[in-house]
Design a protein around this motif. Structure first.
Motif, PDB file in Angstrom:
ATOM      1  N   SER A  55       3.424   9.636  -8.806  1.00 10.84           N
ATOM      2  CA  SER A  55       3.678   9.923  -7.395  1.00 10.84           C
ATOM      3  C   SER A  55       3.436  11.394  -7.070  1.00 10.84           C
ATOM      4  O   SER A  55       3.178  11.753  -5.923  1.00 10.84           O
ATOM      5  N   HIS A  56       3.519  12.252  -8.077  1.00 12.80           N
ATOM      6  CA  HIS A  56       3.268  13.676  -7.877  1.00 12.80           C
ATOM      7  C   HIS A  56       1.789  14.028  -8.021  1.00 12.80           C
ATOM      8  O   HIS A  56       1.284  14.904  -7.321  1.00 12.80           O
ATOM      9  N   PHE A  57       1.109  13.360  -8.936  1.00 14.52           N
ATOM     10  CA  PHE A  57      -0.292  13.683  -9.224  1.00 14.52           C
ATOM     11  C   PHE A  57      -1.143  12.411  -9.166  1.00 14.52           C
ATOM     12  O   PHE A  57      -1.733  11.994 -10.167  1.00 14.52           O
ATOM     13  N   PRO A  58      -1.214  11.763  -8.002  1.00 14.62           N
ATOM     14  CA  PRO A  58      -1.871  10.450  -7.914  1.00 14.62           C
ATOM     15  C   PRO A  58      -3.343  10.464  -8.296  1.00 14.62           C
ATOM     16  O   PRO A  58      -3.811   9.556  -8.991  1.00 14.62           O
ATOM     17  N   GLU A  59      -4.088  11.472  -7.868  1.00 17.06           N
ATOM     18  CA  GLU A  59      -5.520  11.514  -8.173  1.00 17.06           C
ATOM     19  C   GLU A  59      -5.766  11.666  -9.664  1.00 17.06           C
ATOM     20  O   GLU A  59      -6.606  10.965 -10.245  1.00 17.06           O
ATOM     21  N   LEU A  60      -5.030  12.550 -10.296  1.00 18.01           N
ATOM     22  CA  LEU A  60      -5.237  12.804 -11.718  1.00 18.01           C
ATOM     23  C   LEU A  60      -4.807  11.608 -12.564  1.00 18.01           C
ATOM     24  O   LEU A  60      -5.442  11.279 -13.568  1.00 18.01           O
ATOM     25  N   VAL A  99       1.177  21.867 -12.506  1.00 23.53           N
ATOM     26  CA  VAL A  99       2.276  22.766 -12.153  1.00 23.53           C
ATOM     27  C   VAL A  99       3.330  21.979 -11.386  1.00 23.53           C
ATOM     28  O   VAL A  99       3.011  21.300 -10.401  1.00 23.53           O
ATOM     29  N   LEU A 100       4.578  22.077 -11.832  1.00 23.69           N
ATOM     30  CA  LEU A 100       5.673  21.423 -11.113  1.00 23.69           C
ATOM     31  C   LEU A 100       6.681  22.466 -10.662  1.00 23.69           C
ATOM     32  O   LEU A 100       7.241  23.198 -11.463  1.00 23.69           O
ATOM     33  N   ARG A 120      -3.988  19.474   0.115  1.00 23.29           N
ATOM     34  CA  ARG A 120      -4.926  18.529  -0.499  1.00 23.29           C
ATOM     35  C   ARG A 120      -5.867  17.951   0.541  1.00 23.29           C
ATOM     36  O   ARG A 120      -7.060  17.731   0.268  1.00 23.29           O
ATOM     37  N   LYS A 121      -5.364  17.703   1.750  1.00 22.47           N
ATOM     38  CA  LYS A 121      -6.204  17.159   2.807  1.00 22.47           C
ATOM     39  C   LYS A 121      -7.157  18.219   3.352  1.00 22.47           C
ATOM     40  O   LYS A 121      -8.299  17.908   3.708  1.00 22.47           O
ATOM     41  N   GLN A 122      -6.684  19.452   3.426  1.00 29.90           N
ATOM     42  CA  GLN A 122      -7.531  20.531   3.924  1.00 29.90           C
ATOM     43  C   GLN A 122      -8.629  20.899   2.931  1.00 29.90           C
ATOM     44  O   GLN A 122      -9.723  21.302   3.336  1.00 29.90           O
ATOM     45  N   HIS A 123      -8.314  20.763   1.639  1.00 32.68           N
ATOM     46  CA  HIS A 123      -9.252  21.181   0.591  1.00 32.68           C
ATOM     47  C   HIS A 123      -9.419  20.035  -0.412  1.00 32.68           C
ATOM     48  O   HIS A 123      -8.802  20.057  -1.486  1.00 32.68           O
ATOM     49  N   TYR A 127      -5.661  21.451  -5.328  1.00 34.25           N
ATOM     50  CA  TYR A 127      -4.213  21.343  -5.213  1.00 34.25           C
ATOM     51  C   TYR A 127      -3.663  19.991  -5.670  1.00 34.25           C
ATOM     52  O   TYR A 127      -2.502  19.682  -5.464  1.00 34.25           O
ATOM     53  N   ARG A 128      -4.512  19.193  -6.306  1.00 34.92           N
ATOM     54  CA  ARG A 128      -4.027  17.916  -6.815  1.00 34.92           C
ATOM     55  C   ARG A 128      -3.234  18.102  -8.104  1.00 34.92           C
ATOM     56  O   ARG A 128      -2.634  17.150  -8.610  1.00 34.92           O
ATOM     57  N   ASN A 129      -3.215  19.328  -8.625  1.00 31.84           N
ATOM     58  CA  ASN A 129      -2.529  19.618  -9.878  1.00 31.84           C
ATOM     59  C   ASN A 129      -1.173  20.283  -9.685  1.00 31.84           C
ATOM     60  O   ASN A 129      -0.590  20.815 -10.635  1.00 31.84           O
ATOM     61  N   CYS A 130      -0.631  20.266  -8.457  1.00 32.67           N
ATOM     62  CA  CYS A 130       0.697  20.848  -8.249  1.00 32.67           C
ATOM     63  C   CYS A 130       1.548  19.924  -7.383  1.00 32.67           C
ATOM     64  O   CYS A 130       1.032  19.136  -6.585  1.00 32.67           O
TER      65      CYS A 130
END
Length: 274
Positions: A55-60, A99-100, A120-123, A127-130
């Motif tokens: 839930s924190h890092f869905p893409e990864l 990073v958490l 994440r939406k803007q870029h 930022y998918r890693n935090c």
């Protein structure tokens, strides 16, 4: 039937309405600090494996599942992350590290989560890693991370708890340092910075006295990107800089304990014998 120009204008209007904006802090304000010795109502995982990291890092996590490899683990923990300034900057500086941010205040944690989603939406792709989790790190940090999992652990501008009777609430304590050493891998770094001299001395003295930590020299920190972010990467640090205030920075490395040294020596002997 609408003309092409009308359709283009309608599409542009819809895109304008869908512009992603960052959350505004004024809607997430609350008390500057919280008593970590009080119980609060929020879920806590029984162990690191039972937590919903996806839930924190869905893409990864989706990418790892698609490629049939184990999901990534958090590398950096920003304890008491506040509004997420350092958490976000670390994600930018170390795009291959997870990073958490850990924050005890509910509204502040919600702000960081919304901030990350908006970034994440803007870029896309960044930022998918935090991310940020609401928790009480003084009580539950070992519920989130495994032994030797972390390579960097941050405690920036922690609550000084000025009164002597409240010193037991400070996040750097002899007993807690044993937990931090457990979570850090050998060679991992623990970062502290504060604008309160008494707290800076307290943190330094307890880290100096602990057998699992050794001080990192200022010369070595000059080449450490994370160390450079301790002041400029946080809202509190930026405020201190604007006011020309003084800070006390102390960074320590997690070293091998006696049993780990013996095990390492044994491995070297075995490697040499083979």
């Amino acid at each position: 039937m609408a003309t092409k120009r009308e359709r283009d204008e309608e599409g542009a209007a819809q895109e304008a309405e869908e512009v992603v904006k960052l959350p505004r802090k004024q809607f997430f304000r609350m008390r500057a600090h919280s008593n970590p010795l009080n119980d609060a109502c929020f879920p806590v995982p029984l162990n690191p494996d039972s937590y919903d990291w996806a839930s924190h890092f869905p893409e990864l996590y989706a990418a790892a599942a698609a490629e049939g490899r184990p999901p990534p683990l958090v590398d950096f923990a920003d304890v008491g992350c506040g509004f997420g300034g350092l958490t976000v900057r670390l994600a930018e500086a170390y795009p291959d590290k997870l990073v958490l941010g850990m924050e005890i205040r509910d509204k502040v944690t919600e702000y960081v989560r919304e901030r990350v989603v908006a970034l994440r939406k803007q870029h896309p792709g960044k930022y998918r890693n935090c991310s940020a989790a609401r928790t009480n790190a003084m009580k539950f940090i070992t519920n989130y991370f495994k032994k030797g999992q972390l390579s960097k652990l941050f405690f920036l501008f922690a609550d000084p708890h000025f009164k002597t009777s409240k010193h037991r609430r400070r996040i750097i304590q002899r007993t807690l340092l044993a937990e931090y050493a457990y979570l850090l891998k050998p060679g991992g770094l623990l970062y502290t910075i504060t604008d309160v001299e008494d707290l800076g001395n307290w943190q330094r003295d307890r880290l100096e006295a602990h057998p699992m930590f050794e001080r990192v020299s200022d010369e070595e920190l000059e080449g450490d990107a994370a160390a450079q972010l301790l002041l400029e990467g946080t809202e509190e640090g930026q405020k201190v800089a604007r006011n020309s205030g003084k800070t006390w920075r102390h960074v320590y490395r997690r070293i091998l304990g006696p049993s780990e040294q013996a095990a390492a020596a044994t491995q070297q002997q075995q490697a040499g014998g083979s």
